[in-house]
Design an enzyme around this catalytic site. Structure first.
Site, PDB file in Angstrom:
ATOM      1  N   ASP A 156       0.839  -1.201   0.000  1.00 49.08           N
ATOM      2  CA  ASP A 156       0.000   0.000   0.000  1.00 49.08           C
ATOM      3  C   ASP A 156       0.880   1.259   0.000  1.00 49.08           C
ATOM      4  OD1 ASP A 156      -2.350   1.451  -0.009  1.00 49.08           O
ATOM      5  OD2 ASP A 156      -3.236   0.386   1.683  1.00 49.08           O
ATOM      6  N   ASP A 220     -10.416   2.971  -3.047  1.00 48.20           N
ATOM      7  CA  ASP A 220     -10.881   1.722  -2.425  1.00 48.20           C
ATOM      8  C   ASP A 220     -12.376   1.552  -2.672  1.00 48.20           C
ATOM      9  OD1 ASP A 220      -8.390   1.322  -1.324  1.00 48.20           O
ATOM     10  OD2 ASP A 220      -9.069   1.378   0.760  1.00 48.20           O
TER      11      ASP A 220
END
Ligand SMILES: *[C@@H]1O[C@H](CO)[C@@H](O)[C@H](O)[C@H]1NC(C)=O
Ligand SMILES: *[C@@H]1O[C@H](CO)[C@@H](O)[C@H](O)[C@H]1NC(C)=O
Length: 413
Positions: A156, A220
């Site tokens: 990430d 997301d």
């Protein structure tokens, strides 16, 4: 002439893709984030907390309920799995209460089931949820992944300057390669460049292809129809720029499938599945496999739709057109008959008038040019007889409100 050849050769070498032998088709599996987020209180939420027990239960169901047999092979933990501090040697360690036997134990367990094991790191100083980041520990963390026999890493990009990302992700890829263990590499920098960072930047997709097996492009996903559409709109609007970079070994990743959760109706579940298959998305489920209904499970295990997603040509499809609330998404797939592709075609409705909207079309409207027409197979209704559609004919499609119809068109010889 000579300089043209040299430039051409340089172009070829720049365009070469990551060569770790993985992700020849989009990865399939399960991932914890969208459904289970950062639930860490196992006393209060014993069934849902990010823990050894959760991962073991998911792995068991993937085998028992036929997900593995259908191709879903990765079991991936996302954020919130580690202790808040590294150990005295600088290594990340799993949370001692929630993962009492450690990550290597869990990895061995998942492998013993015939599945593959994935986990999560963050290139910044901390992960998005505040756990240790990899910024000054890239080599240590690459070593840990290899020691734990990890098969998939999502790296990430919270808590770090976007300027550092490209070089950092390349470096981590190099360090993973140096361990000798092939690890599928999921990168996040495009999502930070294109969505989270303001002003937006467009990443260099040639570098992505050389560095990563898959990459998150956009925000997301969340458990709603609106969120699903926000992502599919991105892939419709940016198709010319991003779709050509997908192919065997390297994929755009619109984020997880929501099917089986709270936010999508049955019809909307069909819409996400069809669009994701057209855009060659990784089929990563983020749901509670223990509570998936039989209808949704049947969608997720639909072999014909999985075959579209996993088509060996690896060409990412696009939204061809939209109008009157109906979108048409098209992807070239195998078999190639003569010199004509077959196609997966999804008719996706955003309409909310109470009945199936009648949408007439001809093959020419879909740019399907095979002169003898096509055999058409209904992918959501595999028991329905195939039918032929010829170039001089018009066919009427009825698409349920917020749903999708999905077909495979194979050229007639
Ligand atoms: C490391 O990179 C080389 C060169 O691209 C490649 O041939 C090899 O398969 C890679 N090894 C691993 C373990 O990823
Ligand atoms: C289309 O062409 C086929 C043969 O080429 C013919 O049999 C059929 O009647 C035609 N259909 C229409 C709607 O014109």
């Amino acid at each position: 002439m000579k300089s043209i050849i040299i430039i051409f050769c340089i172009y070829i070498s720049i365009a070469r893709a990551l060569d770790n032998g993985l992700a020849k088709t989009p990865p399939m599996g399960w991932m914890s984030w969208e459904r289970f987020r950062c639930i860490i209180d196992c006393d209060k939420y014993p069934d849902e907390c990010i823990s050894e027990r959760l991962i073991i239960e998911m792995a068991d169901i993937m085998v028992k309920d036929g997900y593995l047999a259908a191709g879903y092979e990765y079991v991936n933990i996302d954020d919130c799995w580690s202790e808040l501090e590294r150990d005295k040697d600088g290594k990340i360690i799993a949370d001692k209460n929630r993962f009492p036997r450690g990550i290597k134990f869990l990895s061995d367990y998942v492998h013993s089931k015939g599945l593959k094991f994935g986990t999560y790191l963050d290139y910044g100083t901390k992960t998005c949820a505040g756990y240790p980041g990899s910024l000054d520990f890239l080599e240590t963390d690459a070593q840990s992944l290899a020691e734990w026999e990890v098969d998939f890493i999502k790296m990430d990009g919270c808590n770090v300057d976007t300027e550092k990302m490209v070089d950092g992700y390349i470096e981590f890829g190099r360090l993973m390669n140096a361990t000798g263990r092939p690890i599928m590499y999921s990168c996040s920098w495009p999502a930070y460049f294109e969505y989270y960072r303001k002003p937006t930047m467009y990443p260099d997709y040639e570098i992505l292809k050389k560095t990563c097996n898959l990459w998150r492009n956009w925000k997301d996903i969340e458990d709603s129809y609106e969120s699903m559409l926000f992502t599919s709109d991105y892939f419709a609007e940016h198709a010319e720029r991003v779709a050509p970079h997908a192919g065997p070994g390297h994929w755009n990743d619109p984020d997880t499938l929501l099917l089986g959760n709270f936010g999508l109706s049955y019809e909307q579940s069909k819409a996400q599945l069809a669009i994701w298959a057209v855009i060659a998305a990784p089929f990563l489920l983020s749901n509670d496999l223990r509570t998936v209904t039989p209808e949704i499970k049947e969608l997720l295990l639909n072999r014909e739709i999985i075959a579209v997603d996993q088509d060996p040509l690896g060409i990412q499809g696009k939204q061809l057109k939209k109008g009157n609330g109906i979108e048409v998404w098209v992807r070239p797939i195998t078999p190639i008959v003569g010199n004509e592709y077959s196609y997966a075609v999804a008719f996706v409705s955003r309409r909310t008038d109470g009945h199936g909207y009648a949408f007439p079309y001809s093959l020419a409207d879909l740019n399907l040019n095979s002169k003898n027409g096509y055999i058409v197979k209904d992918l959501f209704n595999l028991k329905r007889k195939t039918f032929n559609l010829l170039q001089n004919e018009t066919h009427e499609e009825r698409v349920n409100p917020t749903g999708a119809n999905f077909y495979k068109f194979t050229p007639i010889k």
